[in-house]
Design a protein around this motif. Structure first.
Motif, mmCIF file in Angstrom:
data_model
loop_
_atom_site.group_PDB
_atom_site.id
_atom_site.type_symbol
_atom_site.label_atom_id
_atom_site.label_comp_id
_atom_site.label_asym_id
_atom_site.label_seq_id
_atom_site.Cartn_x
_atom_site.Cartn_y
_atom_site.Cartn_z
ATOM 1 N N PRO A 104 -12.519 -15.246 -3.170
ATOM 2 C CA PRO A 104 -11.676 -14.433 -2.754
ATOM 3 C C PRO A 104 -11.073 -14.024 -4.128
ATOM 4 O O PRO A 104 -10.220 -15.109 -4.571
ATOM 5 C CB PRO A 104 -10.967 -14.473 -1.463
ATOM 6 N N GLU A 155 0.801 -1.201 -0.090
ATOM 7 C CA GLU A 155 0.076 0.120 0.001
ATOM 8 C C GLU A 155 0.820 1.123 -0.067
ATOM 9 O O GLU A 155 0.396 2.381 -0.267
ATOM 10 C CB GLU A 155 -0.966 0.053 1.190
ATOM 11 N N ALA A 209 -7.626 -1.988 -3.279
ATOM 12 C CA ALA A 209 -9.081 -2.077 -2.746
ATOM 13 C C ALA A 209 -9.536 -3.317 -2.719
ATOM 14 O O ALA A 209 -10.339 -4.013 -1.880
ATOM 15 C CB ALA A 209 -9.937 -0.804 -3.165
ATOM 16 N N MET A 210 -9.474 -4.182 -4.125
ATOM 17 C CA MET A 210 -10.070 -5.422 -4.211
ATOM 18 C C MET A 210 -9.415 -6.577 -4.144
ATOM 19 O O MET A 210 -10.146 -7.743 -3.948
ATOM 20 C CB MET A 210 -10.882 -5.338 -5.574
ATOM 21 N N SER A 211 -7.934 -6.454 -3.650
ATOM 22 C CA SER A 211 -7.206 -7.598 -3.453
ATOM 23 C C SER A 211 -7.822 -8.338 -2.107
ATOM 24 O O SER A 211 -8.146 -7.977 -1.265
ATOM 25 C CB SER A 211 -5.769 -7.340 -3.250
ATOM 26 N N GLY A 212 -8.097 -9.783 -2.486
ATOM 27 C CA GLY A 212 -8.684 -10.728 -1.496
ATOM 28 C C GLY A 212 -10.212 -10.261 -1.230
ATOM 29 O O GLY A 212 -10.641 -11.311 -0.291
ATOM 30 N N LYS A 213 -10.908 -9.386 -1.908
ATOM 31 C CA LYS A 213 -12.372 -9.298 -1.715
ATOM 32 C C LYS A 213 -12.939 -10.480 -2.191
ATOM 33 O O LYS A 213 -12.452 -11.036 -3.316
ATOM 34 C CB LYS A 213 -12.897 -8.061 -2.185
ATOM 35 N N VAL A 214 -14.111 -10.698 -1.911
ATOM 36 C CA VAL A 214 -15.025 -11.941 -2.349
ATOM 37 C C VAL A 214 -15.701 -11.346 -3.390
ATOM 38 O O VAL A 214 -16.463 -10.419 -3.374
ATOM 39 C CB VAL A 214 -15.885 -12.578 -1.381
ATOM 40 N N LEU A 215 -15.644 -11.881 -4.784
ATOM 41 C CA LEU A 215 -16.547 -11.608 -5.864
ATOM 42 C C LEU A 215 -17.273 -12.896 -6.200
ATOM 43 O O LEU A 215 -16.841 -13.973 -6.529
ATOM 44 C CB LEU A 215 -15.653 -11.123 -6.914
ATOM 45 N N LYS A 220 -6.638 -2.286 -7.438
ATOM 46 C CA LYS A 220 -5.701 -3.419 -6.730
ATOM 47 C C LYS A 220 -5.499 -3.521 -5.553
ATOM 48 O O LYS A 220 -5.882 -4.277 -4.973
ATOM 49 C CB LYS A 220 -4.267 -3.324 -7.487
ATOM 50 N N ALA A 267 -18.145 -4.456 -10.139
ATOM 51 C CA ALA A 267 -17.198 -4.607 -9.162
ATOM 52 C C ALA A 267 -15.984 -3.561 -9.100
ATOM 53 O O ALA A 267 -15.587 -3.111 -8.199
ATOM 54 C CB ALA A 267 -16.638 -5.928 -8.929
ATOM 55 N N LYS A 292 -7.613 -12.805 -6.149
ATOM 56 C CA LYS A 292 -6.288 -12.450 -6.119
ATOM 57 C C LYS A 292 -6.027 -11.391 -7.422
ATOM 58 O O LYS A 292 -6.380 -11.689 -8.618
ATOM 59 C CB LYS A 292 -5.492 -13.738 -6.312
#
Length: 163
Positions: free
Chosen positions: A86, A5, A76-82, A74, A36, A88
């Motif tokens: 989750p 970050e 904000a969304m890394s590891g978020k469930v879509l 990248k 998303a 990558k």
């Protein structure tokens, strides 16, 4: 080593405006990805790769209009469930181009200064910049000019990426 970050996209040698999205749900659609990610900026391309024979995972690529947009998405969304997985996220491979993205600009940067700073790397075809914008695109005559910049200029200034 700073956390991801804390690394600005201009200082990350891998950074470009294409994101690789791994571990996608097999049912993911282009509209799912756009919904998303469109809050981070203009998405210019979506490419979803479905698993072939003997493969098990779906992955894809999103191309944003500029590096800042891709970087924000990248982080904000890394590891978020879509859908159910989750995701990558990493930067995609940069493709050879004649266009260079320059960030970190502001109202203090005149167009003539950009032209002077970047013409030493090759013949400039056009500069897409409105005074006050935080970014610009520099279109060179050849890809060699962009490559020259990366070997000679990037170490001097940390404000650009490949468009």
């Amino acid at each position: 080593m700073p956390a991801e970050e804390e690394i600005s996209p201009e200082d990350d040698q891998r950074a470009n405006r294409t994101l690789f999205l791994g571990n996608l749900d097999i049912t993911v659609s282009e509209s799912d990805l756009r919904r998303a990610f469109d809050r981070f900026g203009v998405i210019t391309e979506v490419d979803i790769k479905r698993p072939g024979r003997g493969q098990t995972s779906t992955y894809g690529f999103l191309k944003f209009e500029n590096l800042d947009m891709a970087h924000r998405a990248k982080l904000a969304m890394s590891g978020k469930v879509l859908l159910r997985n989750p995701i990558k996220i990493g930067y995609g491979k940069a493709t050879p181009t004649t266009r260079l993205w320059v960030g970190g600009l502001g109202p203090w940067v005149p167009l003539a200064a950009l032209a002077r700073e970047f013409d030493r790397f090759g013949t400039i075809r056009t500069i897409d910049y409105r005074k006050g914008d935080s970014w610009a695109y520099i279109q060179y005559e050849t890809r060699f000019s962009v490559t020259t910049f990366f070997y000679k200029g990037r170490s001097q200034r940390g404000w650009l990426g490949v468009a």
